[in-house]
Every structure is written in C-alpha cells, then in structure tokens.
Design an enzyme around this catalytic site. Structure first.
Site, mmCIF file in Angstrom:
data_model
loop_
_atom_site.group_PDB
_atom_site.id
_atom_site.type_symbol
_atom_site.label_atom_id
_atom_site.label_comp_id
_atom_site.label_asym_id
_atom_site.label_seq_id
_atom_site.Cartn_x
_atom_site.Cartn_y
_atom_site.Cartn_z
ATOM 1 N N ALA A 1 0.798 -1.278 0.045
ATOM 2 C CA ALA A 1 0.139 0.060 0.115
ATOM 3 C C ALA A 1 0.864 1.241 0.113
ATOM 4 O O ALA A 1 2.126 1.239 0.302
ATOM 5 C CB ALA A 1 -0.966 0.040 1.270
ATOM 6 N N GLY B 1 0.719 -4.786 0.850
ATOM 7 C CA GLY B 1 -0.718 -4.918 0.227
ATOM 8 C C GLY B 1 -0.505 -5.560 -1.373
ATOM 9 O O GLY B 1 -1.524 -6.150 -1.706
ATOM 10 N N GLU C 1 -0.704 -9.044 -0.565
ATOM 11 C CA GLU C 1 -2.038 -9.674 -0.008
ATOM 12 C C GLU C 1 -2.887 -9.674 -1.690
ATOM 13 O O GLU C 1 -3.980 -10.442 -1.641
ATOM 14 C CB GLU C 1 -2.643 -8.479 0.911
ATOM 15 N N GLU D 1 4.912 -5.222 7.465
ATOM 16 C CA GLU D 1 4.134 -4.054 7.847
ATOM 17 C C GLU D 1 4.528 -3.740 9.094
ATOM 18 O O GLU D 1 4.613 -2.762 9.800
ATOM 19 C CB GLU D 1 2.552 -4.215 7.803
#
Ligand code: CAA
Length: 258
Positions: free
Chosen positions: A66, A109, A112, A132
């Site tokens: 992200a 992300g 993911e 993260e």
C-alpha cells in the site's frame, strides 16, 4: 479503453491483462491505482469475449505494498472514514479466474493482492513478504488470513511478526505460488495459463472457481453441498451436453458458454 494514470489495460486474445504502471514508486498501491485496477478488472469481468484475467507489475516490482505516503499521517478516524479496505472486497467479487504474474518485490498490500488472486506465476526474482511490522502496523488487506492458510502458521508468524521475505523458490515450496519461471518468460507463462483456462467451458470455469473459493469460506458439509448443486446445475447447460458428446464422439468440444 479509459485513459488510466497508473495502469495499462490490454487484451491478449481472450485474456484481459492489467499492468501496474507506477515504476518510480515500485507500483505502490495508491488510491488511484487501486481504483483503476478494479475498474479495468471489472470491465474485463463483464466482457463476454474475455475468459481469464491477469494482473502484473514490472520485472523489479509487482507492488511494494500500500502507498505509505498516503497513510503516514492518517488518524484512525481518517482510516475508518476512508475505509480503503472495503475496496479490496471487489477482488472477491470477480467471477472470472484472476492470475497474478509476479516479479521482484511483492510486499505488504502487493503480497495480499497476489494472494487474493486465484493463482500466482512468479519469476525467479520474486520476493514475497508482509513487512508491515517494520512500520508499526500489521497487514490490513487479508495477509494474516490468506498467508496463514497458504503457508501454515509457523512460517506465516515469522513472515508477519519478523518481516521475513520468501524467495520465489521458497514460495513454490511452501505452496504460495503455482510455478516459478525465468524473469524473461514469467509473464508469457502466466498468459499461456490464462489462455488455456479462457479456452475452457466458461460456465464450468466460473462455478469451479466459486466452489474452490468456498473451501475457505464455509464448513466442509456446506462446501460439499454447494459443489454438488453446482455440478448438477451444469447439466442444464449446452456446454455439458457438448463436452460429454464430444468425448463420446472422440472430437474436440466447441464451447458456447450457454
Ligand atoms: N509506498 C510508497 N512509496 C514506496 C513504497 C510504498 N509501499 N515502496 C517503495 N516506495 C517508493 C520509495 O519511497 C522510493 O521513492 P523515492 O524514489 O521517491 O524515494 C521508490 O519507491 C523506490 O524505493 P526504494 O528507494 O526504497 O527502493 P529500494 O530498492 O532501496 O527498496 C523496498 C525497495 C525494499 C521495496 C523498499 O522500498 C520498501 O521497503 N518499501 C516499503 C515496503 C513496505 O513496507 N510495504 C508495506 C506497505 S504497508 C501495507 O501494504 C499495508 C497493507 O497491508 C494494506
């Protein structure tokens, strides 16, 4: 095709390909990229000429996570009101199979997203991780759940609690990816896999995807019952008649998706 800022969208026969195109930020998944990716994938999902979808990044990075700059100063209330996480639910609603063609960094992300796809073809240079913890947070788009299901608890714990990255070879060994190919050919291999699936009976492919995904969502008895219903339902389709007659007549089947 709309004029996208951070992705490229193209077709290869019956395959719809979305390429992330934000190289300076290693394809970090900011709001614009995410929205454009979903718009393009959903357009392919609605297109009867398309049978399978592929997402990819660059050789250096599938996606480095992200976009940290977008959320660095956000408060919990900002995050709640933006609810970017809700956007990720759109991935699960795609009806057609989605393959991630992954090279280079596939982190946070990005990892993911790849795990939210139905299959992963990796290049030898792919690196998978959920770092993260280095930012003082945890995965927020399914990493704790999907990674644990894919590689098992001990390894998922190490990756999520201690930011351990997996090489492509390790990812294959632990069942995270379907196959590993040279950097020069991984995208071609992903497209070839997608073309092969896109050539199959569309209704059966759609219900097969749904049934396999059910294995992660329901109790075994419910999943088995849903599978059986879908199996019976397919006997109402032309493709079932054609597929079984073609077998008996020893000829290739001609699918119509009806
Ligand atoms: N968000 C925003 N920008 C990012 C980014 C990210 N996730 N990852 C990389 N970039 C940017 C860098 O800031 C840098 O930009 P500038 O050139 O403007 O400085 C550019 O991409 C190139 O990155 P590096 O110079 O850091 O390249 P490197 O080869 O030295 O390192 C890397 C590569 C190891 C991937 C490193 O960039 C990195 O650690 N990135 C962050 C990875 C990460 O923590 N991802 C998780 C994000 S949080 C998340 O995803 C939450 C969730 O679950 C949804």
């Amino acid at each position: 095709m709309p004029d996208y800022q951070h992705i490229l969208s193209e077709t290869h026969g019956r395959v719809g390909l979305v390429r992330f195109n934000r190289p300076k930020a290693l394809n970090a998944l900011n709001s614009v990229l995410m929205e454009e990716m979903f718009m393009a994938l959903e357009a392919f999902d609605r297109d009867a000429e398309i049978g399978c979808l592929v997402v990819t990044g660059s050789e250096r990075a599938f996606a480095a996570g992200a976009d940290i700059t977008e959320m660095a100063e956000a408060s919990a209330v900002d995050m709640l009101l933006r609810d970017n996480g809700a956007r990720w639910d759109r991935l699960r609603r795609l009806k057609k199979p989605l393959i991630a063609a992954v090279s280079g960094f596939c982190l946070g992300g990005g990892c993911e997203l790849a795990m939210g796809c139905d299959m992963i073809v990796a290049s030898e240079s792919a690196r998978f991780g959920q770092p993260e913890i280095n930012l003082g947070v945890i995965p927020g788009a399914g990493g704790t759940q999907r990674l644990t299901r894919a590689v098992g608890k001990p390894l998922a714990m190490e990756m999520i609690l201690n930011a351990r990255f997996l090489t492509a070879e390790e990812a294959a060994r632990f069942g995270l990816v379907n196959r590993v190919a040279p950097v020069e050919t991984y995208l071609e291999e992903a497209l070839a896999l997608a073309q092969a699936i896109a050539a199959r009976a569309p209704l059966a492919v759609r219900l097969a995807k749904e049934a396999v995904n059910n294995a992660f969502e329901t109790y075994l008895a419910d999943g088995l019952a849903d599978e059986r219903r879908a199996f019976y339902f397919l006997f109402s389709t032309e493709d079932q008649k054609e597929g079984m007659r073609a077998f008996v007549e020893k000829r290739p089947a001609r699918w119509t998706g009806s």
